[in-house]
Design an enzyme around this catalytic site. Structure first.
Site, short mmCIF file in Angstrom:
data_model
loop_
_atom_site.label_atom_id
_atom_site.label_comp_id
_atom_site.label_asym_id
_atom_site.label_seq_id
_atom_site.Cartn_x
_atom_site.Cartn_y
_atom_site.Cartn_z
N HIS A 96 38.81 34.24 44.58
CA HIS A 96 38.33 35.21 43.59
C HIS A 96 38.72 36.60 44.07
CE1 HIS A 96 36.19 33.23 40.36
NE2 HIS A 96 35.69 32.36 41.23
N ASP A 101 34.05 36.21 39.99
CA ASP A 101 32.81 35.59 40.49
C ASP A 101 31.64 36.54 40.30
OD1 ASP A 101 34.02 37.31 42.33
OD2 ASP A 101 33.35 36.19 44.08
N TYR A 295 49.15 40.17 27.09
CA TYR A 295 47.92 40.73 26.53
C TYR A 295 48.18 42.08 25.88
CZ TYR A 295 45.75 37.30 29.65
OH TYR A 295 45.39 36.14 30.30
N GLU A 367 28.70 44.46 47.31
CA GLU A 367 27.67 43.77 46.52
C GLU A 367 26.51 44.68 46.13
OE1 GLU A 367 28.16 39.09 47.77
OE2 GLU A 367 26.74 40.32 48.93
#
Length: 391
Positions: A96, A101, A295, A367
């Protein structure tokens, strides 16, 4: 009601679990099952079967109203992780490395938060867990729509956030208009005629032709593109040759073309074909070009970009919404925005010194930023529904 601290503990644990067991585009079966298990745990209704592994959660508020969709991508990349994390990937060659994630975990945290606050919700919140975002040019968003993800309930507005290593924790990047670029791919096969290294006059050297193609194609941006209309051409892979004393008869080149506007995309694409074919022909070689339109640019609706910015400022102050410039990174969310108004914004997750970019084998994210992401997406969903009610 679920406490925010408990929600965030769950978010971090879930993110780390996904990080240990990454799954590539189109292979996200266990990831999808884990998402479904969490939605079951939270008592949230959901539907499956969109682009194989996609999941749609549905939270209906206490009062009727409009519909906002929140999207997270769930796939990993074919990269061998080098980052020194306690929860590093346990799957060789998969990682990831783009924060999906974290996106998935934050959307689940947002879902739990909203489910506990249903009395505040006037309308419906769709939780869109999208596979195959990294699988350009196919992607997963169009397949989800083709599979009827919005047949039961159609969103009035769509929202997505992406972790961003260029912003510190506590800051968000959001602008009106283009946020991410057109993302096309190409593969060129150059054919010459091989022979002995000592007798180049009897050959058409595909390696020399490839070198000329690479150098000449770069002049498209420097001499054909308006400097105020961004464009980038990158050759990411070159393959050819047999050994040191053999002149190669074939070389393949692979790369990507990034633009912001559709006019520039069309111009660069046209010139790319002209230059590649012209250079190879002039050297007696031929070129087979495989060009894949990828895209589309991710274009934020002005109204909803301003809505997100106001929410950021209301929650964290003016300094939390610094000026940012668009990226030419590709994003499958752009296909959703071709069909529905919405906004895509960046979430600051820099670790500071030593931060590596997205898609790097040493990529890490802070985080501490995840709580900002959950809080913002929760608040944005409620604010968007309130704005829709008043419209």
């Amino acid at each position: 009601m679920a406490q925010f601290e408990d929600i965030m503990t769950d978010v971090v644990e879930f993110r780390r679990d996904l990080h240990r067991e990454p799954e590539l585009s189109g292979e996200e079966y266990n990831t999808s099952k884990k998402i479904q298990q969490k939605l079951d745990e939270y008592g949230i209704r959901y539907k499956t079967g969109f682009a194989e592994t996609g999941v749609l959660g549905i939270i209906e508020g206490a009062k009727p109203g409009k519909t906002v969709g929140l999207r997270a991508d769930i796939d990993a990349l074919p990269i061998h992780e080098k980052a020194d994390e306690d929860f590093k990937s346990e799957v060789d060659g998969k990682m990831h490395a783009c924060g999906h994630d974290a996106h998935t975990a934050m959307l689940l945290g947002t879902a739990r938060n909203l489910q506990a606050r249903k009395d505040e919700i006037e309308g419906t919140v769709l939780l869109i867990f999208q596979p195959a975002e990294e699988n350009s040019p196919t992607g997963g968003s169009q397949q989800m729509m083709d599979d009827g993800v919005f047949d039961e309930i159609e969103p009035d507005v769509l929202v997505a956030q992406h972790v961003w290593p260029g912003l510190p924790v506590g800051q968000f990047g959001v602008i009106s208009g283009p946020m991410m670029g057109n993302s096309d791919r190409f593969k060129i096969t150059i054919n010459g005629s091989g022979g002995h290294a000592s007798m180049p006059h009897d050959t058409v050297d595909a390696i020399v032709a490839a070198n000329q193609v690479i150098n000449s194609v770069q002049t498209i941006v420097s001499r054909n593109a308006n400097p105020f209309d961004p464009a980038v051409i990158t050759f990411g892979k070159i393959e050819g040759g047999y050994r040191y004393n053999v002149i190669a008869d074939e070389v393949t080149l692979e790369g990507t073309i990034r633009t912001q506007s559709n006019d520039m995309k069309d111009k660069v694409k046209r010139r790319f074909h002209e230059v590649v074919n012209g250079v190879t022909e002039s050297m007696g070689a031929t070129a087979d070009i495989e060009y894949l339109d990828g895209y589309p640019a991710t274009i934020n609706s002005p109204k909803w970009a301003e809505r997100v910015r106001e929410t950021v400022v209301n929650q964290y102050g003016e300094e939390a919404a610094p000026p940012v410039t668009p990226s030419l990174g590709g994003e499958d969310f752009g296909r959703f925005l071709l069909n529905y108004p919405g906004v895509y914004y960046w979430l600051g997750t820099s670790i500071g010194e030593g931060q590596k970019p997205l898609h790097d084998p040493n990529f890490r994210l802070n985080e501490d930023g995840l709580s900002y992401g959950v809080n913002m997406m929760t608040r944005v969903a409620i604010d968007v529904l309130n704005d829709l009610k008043e419209a």
